[in-house]
Design an enzyme around this catalytic site. Structure first.
Site, PDB file in Angstrom:
ATOM      1  N   GLY A  33       7.391   1.447   4.702  1.00 20.23           N
ATOM      2  CA  GLY A  33       6.166   2.406   4.768  1.00 20.23           C
ATOM      3  C   GLY A  33       5.508   2.030   3.568  1.00 20.23           C
ATOM      4  O   GLY A  33       4.244   2.685   3.207  1.00 20.23           O
ATOM      5  N   GLY A  46       4.885  -3.184   3.885  1.00 17.71           N
ATOM      6  CA  GLY A  46       5.732  -4.864   3.523  1.00 17.71           C
ATOM      7  C   GLY A  46       4.846  -5.765   4.947  1.00 17.71           C
ATOM      8  O   GLY A  46       4.275  -7.363   3.755  1.00 17.71           O
ATOM      9  N   GLY A  47       4.932  -6.060   5.513  1.00 18.07           N
ATOM     10  CA  GLY A  47       5.210  -7.319   6.555  1.00 18.07           C
ATOM     11  C   GLY A  47       3.446  -7.232   7.045  1.00 18.07           C
ATOM     12  O   GLY A  47       3.208  -8.373   7.175  1.00 18.07           O
ATOM     13  N   PRO A  73      10.254  -3.645  -0.361  1.00 18.82           N
ATOM     14  CA  PRO A  73      11.243  -3.389   0.879  1.00 18.82           C
ATOM     15  C   PRO A  73      11.478  -3.494   1.833  1.00 18.82           C
ATOM     16  O   PRO A  73       9.846  -3.113   2.369  1.00 18.82           O
ATOM     17  CB  PRO A  73      12.206  -1.737  -0.423  1.00 18.82           C
ATOM     18  N   VAL A  74      11.410  -4.030   3.029  1.00 21.68           N
ATOM     19  CA  VAL A  74      11.088  -4.066   4.250  1.00 21.68           C
ATOM     20  C   VAL A  74      11.170  -3.038   5.009  1.00 21.68           C
ATOM     21  O   VAL A  74      12.425  -2.419   4.996  1.00 21.68           O
ATOM     22  CB  VAL A  74      11.961  -5.363   5.041  1.00 21.68           C
ATOM     23  N   ASP A  98      -1.727  -2.030  10.793  1.00 21.79           N
ATOM     24  CA  ASP A  98      -1.968  -1.492   9.272  1.00 21.79           C
ATOM     25  C   ASP A  98      -2.864  -2.795   8.586  1.00 21.79           C
ATOM     26  O   ASP A  98      -2.837  -2.831   7.550  1.00 21.79           O
ATOM     27  CB  ASP A  98      -0.649  -1.805   7.979  1.00 21.79           C
ATOM     28  N   LYS A 110       1.401  -1.182  -0.476  1.00 22.21           N
ATOM     29  CA  LYS A 110       0.102   0.238  -0.246  1.00 22.21           C
ATOM     30  C   LYS A 110       0.711   1.574  -0.157  1.00 22.21           C
ATOM     31  O   LYS A 110       2.255   0.898   0.142  1.00 22.21           O
ATOM     32  CB  LYS A 110      -0.755  -0.271   1.132  1.00 22.21           C
TER      33      LYS A 110
HETATM   34  O1  C5P Z   1       0.734  -1.579  15.026  1.00 21.50           O
HETATM   35  P1  C5P Z   1       2.283  -2.136  14.905  1.00 21.50           P
HETATM   36  O2  C5P Z   1       2.836  -2.913  15.380  1.00 21.50           O
HETATM   37  O3  C5P Z   1       1.957  -1.985  13.546  1.00 21.50           O
HETATM   38  O4  C5P Z   1       3.243  -0.277  15.207  1.00 21.50           O
HETATM   39  C1  C5P Z   1       4.670   0.076  14.716  1.00 21.50           C
HETATM   40  C2  C5P Z   1       4.559   0.966  15.826  1.00 21.50           C
HETATM   41  O5  C5P Z   1       3.923   2.169  15.652  1.00 21.50           O
HETATM   42  C3  C5P Z   1       4.135   1.228  17.101  1.00 21.50           C
HETATM   43  O6  C5P Z   1       4.450   0.088  18.054  1.00 21.50           O
HETATM   44  C4  C5P Z   1       4.264   3.027  17.565  1.00 21.50           C
HETATM   45  O7  C5P Z   1       5.392   3.341  18.118  1.00 21.50           O
HETATM   46  C5  C5P Z   1       3.593   3.418  16.194  1.00 21.50           C
HETATM   47  N1  C5P Z   1       1.852   3.045  16.243  1.00 21.50           N
HETATM   48  C6  C5P Z   1       1.128   4.401  16.479  1.00 21.50           C
HETATM   49  N2  C5P Z   1       0.011   4.496  15.983  1.00 21.50           N
HETATM   50  C7  C5P Z   1      -0.379   3.874  15.429  1.00 21.50           C
HETATM   51  C8  C5P Z   1       0.447   2.709  14.916  1.00 21.50           C
HETATM   52  C9  C5P Z   1       1.464   2.917  15.219  1.00 21.50           C
HETATM   53  O8  C5P Z   1       2.244   5.289  17.340  1.00 21.50           O
HETATM   54  N3  C5P Z   1      -1.837   3.825  15.506  1.00 21.50           N
END
Ligand code: C5P
Length: 267
Positions: A93, A96-97, A89-90, A131, A8
């Site tokens: 943004g 990917g994961g 790419p890992v 995501d 995305k």
């Molecule tokens: O949910 P996910 O593990 O993908 O989020 C990675 C990091 O991004 C979280 O640990 C947090 O620091 C930050 N994050 C956030 N607010 C969001 C999504 C992600 O602060 N809505």
């Protein structure tokens, strides 16, 4: 069974503040694009859930499979082995994961004959990563999705709300730095006013941490891409191209300069 896990880009990303759980309150338009990882899934009678990629992104695949398995308790042990061919790419943004996790939820739903709706799978995806719910819907319906809250509130955008028509060409560029999502969010301050133009509120903070992202934005503009912005928490930046040949030429030019670059189409 082989499934495709499309990436995305975020066409908007507005940050409204920190929630009591430490996550940020967001509003973002998530646009699926044609760049995708390929995931091979084989059934494992042993009941084991394993991925060949070891750590990193692969963890989200295993986490997604375990979450789905526990959401639909069964007397028989379910297993699956995954092999991933990475194209996204890992840490870029581009989700990917999360894209891999979303594709695994959708594929195992069929593979294990669970009969869950895409919306139910999105709900399970919430436990895997912020995501993942948006990517489950974006991959299933092949349409842009609005995500809100931490990422748990998702809905398809109506056609009138689509920022770009399907089949619009973008050029993606990764400046070769790893942008940590947690670090960018830690530095970011919530917006004061509601802006109307397409914008990513994380961009100035990511650029301050990695000036290479700012240089990449400038380079994309210089070679003629339109509406240039950063995706997610970076480091990938993207812009639109008028057609497929110009997107291809821009990507080629950036690759010649030593950057990761791809021309992609919006789904
Ligand atoms: O949910 P996910 O593990 O993908 O989020 C990675 C990091 O991004 C979280 O640990 C947090 O620091 C930050 N994050 C956030 N607010 C969001 C999504 C992600 O602060 N809505």
């Amino acid at each position: 069974m082989t499934v495709s896990a499309c990436a995305k880009v975020n066409l908007t990303l507005e940050v409204y503040g920190i929630r009591p759980d430490g996550y940020h309150e967001l509003r973002s338009v998530v646009q699926p694009v044609s760049l995708a990882d390929e995931i091979m899934i084989e059934s494992a009678v042993s009941g084991s859930i394993m991925s060949d990629a070891g750590y990193g992104d692969a963890d989200l695949i295993v986490k997604a499979a375990r979450c789905l398995d526990s959401a639909f308790p069964s007397r028989e042990a379910r297993g699956a082995h995954f092999r991933v061919m990475k194209k996204i790419p890992v840490g870029g943004g581009l989700g990917g994961g999360s894209a891999d996790a979303a594709a695994v939820l959708r594929a195992l739903n069929v593979f294990w004959d669970l009969g869950a709706s895409p919306e139910a799978l999105a709900g399970i995806g919430e436990r895997v990563g912020s995501d993942v719910p948006a990517l489950v819907l974006a991959q299933h319906y092949r349409q842009p999705v609005l995500m809100e809250g931490r990422g748990e509130r998702v809905r398809l955008l109506s056609r009138e709300e689509w920022p770009y028509p399907s089949g619009t060409w973008f050029v993606l560029m990764n400046p070769g730095v790893h942008s940590s999502t947690a670090e960018v969010y830690r530095h970011c301050r919530a917006r004061m006013v509601s802006a109307t133009e397409a914008v990513n509120d994380l961009e100035p903070f990511a650029v301050a941490i990695h000036p290479e992202i700012g240089e990449a934005l400038a380079l994309l503009r210089e070679i003629g891409a339109g509406n240039v912005m950063m995706s997610g928490s970076g480091a990938t930046v993207f812009g639109c191209a008028p057609d497929e040949p110009s997107a291809g030429q821009m990507a080629e030019e950036l690759r010649k300069r030593g950057f990761f670059s791809r021309s992609v189409r919006t789904l």
